[in-house]
Design an enzyme around this catalytic site. Structure first.
Site, mmCIF file in Angstrom:
data_model
loop_
_atom_site.group_PDB
_atom_site.id
_atom_site.type_symbol
_atom_site.label_atom_id
_atom_site.label_comp_id
_atom_site.label_asym_id
_atom_site.label_seq_id
_atom_site.Cartn_x
_atom_site.Cartn_y
_atom_site.Cartn_z
ATOM 1 N N ASP A 1 -28.162 -55.434 28.024
ATOM 2 C CA ASP A 1 -26.799 -55.952 28.116
ATOM 3 C C ASP A 1 -26.146 -55.955 26.735
ATOM 4 O OD1 ASP A 1 -25.113 -57.922 30.134
ATOM 5 O OD2 ASP A 1 -24.828 -58.383 28.008
ATOM 6 N N GLU B 1 -12.501 -48.460 40.034
ATOM 7 C CA GLU B 1 -13.010 -47.441 40.960
ATOM 8 C C GLU B 1 -12.695 -47.802 42.412
ATOM 9 O OE1 GLU B 1 -16.616 -47.796 38.417
ATOM 10 O OE2 GLU B 1 -17.065 -45.827 39.219
ATOM 11 N N LYS C 1 -21.865 -53.684 47.484
ATOM 12 C CA LYS C 1 -20.691 -54.253 46.813
ATOM 13 C C LYS C 1 -19.501 -53.938 47.698
ATOM 14 C CE LYS C 1 -21.869 -53.626 41.969
ATOM 15 N NZ LYS C 1 -21.607 -52.729 40.874
ATOM 16 N N ARG D 1 -31.258 -46.456 30.776
ATOM 17 C CA ARG D 1 -31.559 -45.020 30.854
ATOM 18 C C ARG D 1 -31.520 -44.400 29.458
ATOM 19 N NH1 ARG D 1 -27.138 -43.577 35.247
ATOM 20 N NH2 ARG D 1 -27.123 -45.724 35.942
ATOM 21 N N ARG E 1 -18.240 -45.326 48.773
ATOM 22 C CA ARG E 1 -18.621 -44.579 47.572
ATOM 23 C C ARG E 1 -19.937 -43.864 47.856
ATOM 24 N NH1 ARG E 1 -21.605 -46.561 42.264
ATOM 25 N NH2 ARG E 1 -21.394 -44.642 41.077
ATOM 26 N N HIS F 1 -19.598 -40.585 37.831
ATOM 27 C CA HIS F 1 -18.487 -41.453 37.390
ATOM 28 C C HIS F 1 -17.138 -40.763 37.569
ATOM 29 C CE1 HIS F 1 -21.351 -43.630 34.375
ATOM 30 N NE2 HIS F 1 -21.279 -44.319 35.499
ATOM 31 N N GLY G 1 -16.617 -50.408 27.129
ATOM 32 C CA GLY G 1 -15.416 -49.749 26.581
ATOM 33 C C GLY G 1 -14.195 -50.652 26.605
ATOM 34 N N ASN H 1 -19.744 -50.009 48.479
ATOM 35 C CA ASN H 1 -20.614 -49.277 47.557
ATOM 36 C C ASN H 1 -22.045 -49.776 47.791
ATOM 37 O OD1 ASN H 1 -21.941 -48.147 45.418
ATOM 38 N ND2 ASN H 1 -20.662 -49.086 43.826
HETATM 39 P P1 ADP Z 1 -21.442 -51.410 35.794
HETATM 40 O O1 ADP Z 1 -21.741 -50.044 35.282
HETATM 41 O O2 ADP Z 1 -22.629 -52.086 36.410
HETATM 42 O O3 ADP Z 1 -20.172 -51.523 36.613
HETATM 43 P P2 ADP Z 1 -19.890 -52.775 33.749
HETATM 44 O O4 ADP Z 1 -18.823 -51.739 33.689
HETATM 45 O O5 ADP Z 1 -19.551 -54.129 34.282
HETATM 46 O O6 ADP Z 1 -21.208 -52.268 34.460
HETATM 47 O O7 ADP Z 1 -20.434 -52.943 32.243
HETATM 48 C C1 ADP Z 1 -21.513 -53.773 31.949
HETATM 49 C C2 ADP Z 1 -21.722 -53.759 30.428
HETATM 50 O O8 ADP Z 1 -20.525 -54.236 29.795
HETATM 51 C C3 ADP Z 1 -22.870 -54.655 29.980
HETATM 52 O O9 ADP Z 1 -23.641 -53.999 28.975
HETATM 53 C C4 ADP Z 1 -22.119 -55.830 29.365
HETATM 54 O O10 ADP Z 1 -22.858 -56.496 28.381
HETATM 55 C C5 ADP Z 1 -20.929 -55.122 28.755
HETATM 56 N N1 ADP Z 1 -19.883 -56.084 28.378
HETATM 57 C C6 ADP Z 1 -19.142 -56.874 29.178
HETATM 58 N N2 ADP Z 1 -18.369 -57.699 28.414
HETATM 59 C C7 ADP Z 1 -18.655 -57.415 27.117
HETATM 60 C C8 ADP Z 1 -18.206 -57.925 25.846
HETATM 61 N N3 ADP Z 1 -17.305 -58.901 25.779
HETATM 62 N N4 ADP Z 1 -18.717 -57.372 24.731
HETATM 63 C C9 ADP Z 1 -19.636 -56.396 24.786
HETATM 64 N N5 ADP Z 1 -20.106 -55.881 25.939
HETATM 65 C C10 ADP Z 1 -19.627 -56.387 27.091
#
Ligand code: ADP
Length: 395
Positions: A279, A381, A17, A237, A87, A176, A329, A10
């Site tokens: 974050d 993914e 990645k 965003r 990807r 996505h 999620g 990716n």
């Molecule tokens: P990407 O889209 O770069 O793959 P990820 O799917 O890894 O990103 O998601 C990153 C987000 O998930 C960040 O906002 C991070 O803070 C959040 N996140 C990861 N662990 C937790 C947690 N325990 N509680 C709340 N948010 C979290």
């Protein structure tokens, strides 16, 4: 059949990645990230057998990063790499599924680049470098947009003059797709429903966020549009804003198109609202300590997400379940709880003990008894890209 090894790549404009996927194993045999490519700080990080390693590759570009990592990948694959899955963010209307890479497909990815000026050229850097290093190895492009090519026209057209669609491809594409597809297939599997007779709402919540309505294994609507800026509040965003914002800022502040683009893509979302961070983990901690910006950012994020899910429900014949995935999620009981609280009219309610348990890879149903399913399903993914790559190599 013996295990087969697919390298998944990716590429971003200054990063790669990668993960070596063996479809019969849950863990990646080796995975990592090359970052700051093209700068004197270029570095390659990788993880193998739970040990982490780093190597400075000062001045390294995509090709030299791949030249460093491919021998390690070959070794982790016992010299048996079967193919590479790349990807690619934008496949336009041309690509409705994964494609074996050849000169024609590469030209088509290049031709679609005006729709994804940051992403497709970056993917091409990786594709061309990998083909130069391994010309004999089968290589496949897996598109983020392909899964959404089943959207009906009433879902993908913007209400702008027809000519902009017909001559310039101005329409909604969605992104996505690999994740929405992976988790909706998993949801059917874990609930014992037939994929071809199932109906899901999906919330993919990572740094980028989108919702999707998946009916009978097909995407019927999704929140991202012509670019990955449309829709939900994301890390940096904005998601949806009034389309007149560009001209308003130009008139009142003298901002250029580039300034407004930058603000909407990089300075907005959770970061812009909170004034603190993009974050979610940091924002949840700050909210606990009473930070007003973090509290507001979380409220807006959840309200906008629930509004989007309610809108997506218009594309479903019935609701077999709502799926949460992506870093937020999969890990945030707070976000799931606040979002579902806005969706009472869809009949949704959570079992808060089950909700609290589903973090750090723990998955499963989290709905209250006698309410529609709500599932936490980790996305993967890389695995889906490897499976799509293998499926093409077998045809
Ligand atoms: P990407 O889209 O770069 O793959 P990820 O799917 O890894 O990103 O998601 C990153 C987000 O998930 C960040 O906002 C991070 O803070 C959040 N996140 C990861 N662990 C937790 C947690 N325990 N509680 C709340 N948010 C979290």
């Amino acid at each position: 059949m013996p295990s087969r090894n697919i390298l998944v790549i990716n590429c971003g404009s200054s990063s790669i990645k990668f993960a070596l996927v063996k479809p019969d194993q849950a863990q990646f045999a080796i995975s990592g990230l090359a970052e700051r490519l093209g700068s004197t700080d270029a570095v390659l990080h990788w993880q193998r057998d739970n040990a982490k390693h780093s190597l400075a590759i000062a001045g390294g570009d995509h090709r030299s990063a791949l030249a460093h990592l491919l021998p390690m990948v070959q070794e982790a694959a016992d010299g048996q790499l079967h193919g590479i899955g790349h990807r690619v963010v934008h496949g336009g209307e041309r690509f409705t599924s994964a494609q074996r890479l050849d000169a024609e497909v590469i030209d088509a990815i290049r031709a679609i680049a005006p729709l994804a000026p940051l992403h497709n050229p970056a993917s091409l850097l990786g594709i061309e470098a990998a083909l130069a290093l391994y010309p004999e190895l089968p290589q496949v492009a897996v598109f983020d947009t392909a899964f959404h090519q089943t959207l009906p026209e009433h879902a993908y057209r913007y209400a702008v003059p027809q000519q902009l669609y017909r001559e310039h491809g101005v329409r909604r594409y969605g992104f996505h797709g690999t994740s929405h597809r992976f988790v909706s297939l998993r949801a059917a599997e874990v609930t014992g429903l037939a994929v071809t007779d199932s109906s899901w709402l999906v919330a993919h919540l990572g740094n980028g966020c989108s919702t999707c309505a998946v009916v009978d294994g097909q995407s019927r609507d999704t929140s991202m549009g012509m670019t990955p800026l449309e829709g939900l509040v994301m890390g940096t965003r904005s998601g949806d804003v009034d389309p007149n914002l560009h001209s308003h800022l130009a008139r009142t502040l003298g901002w250029s198109l580039e300034q407004t683009d930058r603000m909407l893509n990089h300075d907005s979302g959770l970061l812009g609202l909170s004034g603190l961070s993009n974050d979610m983990r940091s924002l949840e901690q700050a909210r606990e300590q009473g930070h007003a910006g973090a509290t507001l950012a979380i409220e807006v994020f959840c309200y906008r997400l629930s509004k989007s899910l309610a809108a997506m429900s218009c594309a479903l014949p019935r609701l077999d379940g709502l799926i949460f995935t992506g870093g937020i999620g999969e890990n945030s009981p707070l976000i799931r709880s606040k979002t579902v609280a806005h969706l009472r009219l869809l009949g949704l309610a959570l079992d808060e003990d089950a909700n609290a348990r589903c973090i750090r890879g723990v998955s499963g149903p989290i709905q209250a008894a006698d309410h529609p399913r709500v599932l936490v399903i980790p996305t993967n993914e890389e695995r889906q890209i490897a499976l799509d790559t293998l499926a093409l190599l077998d045809t």
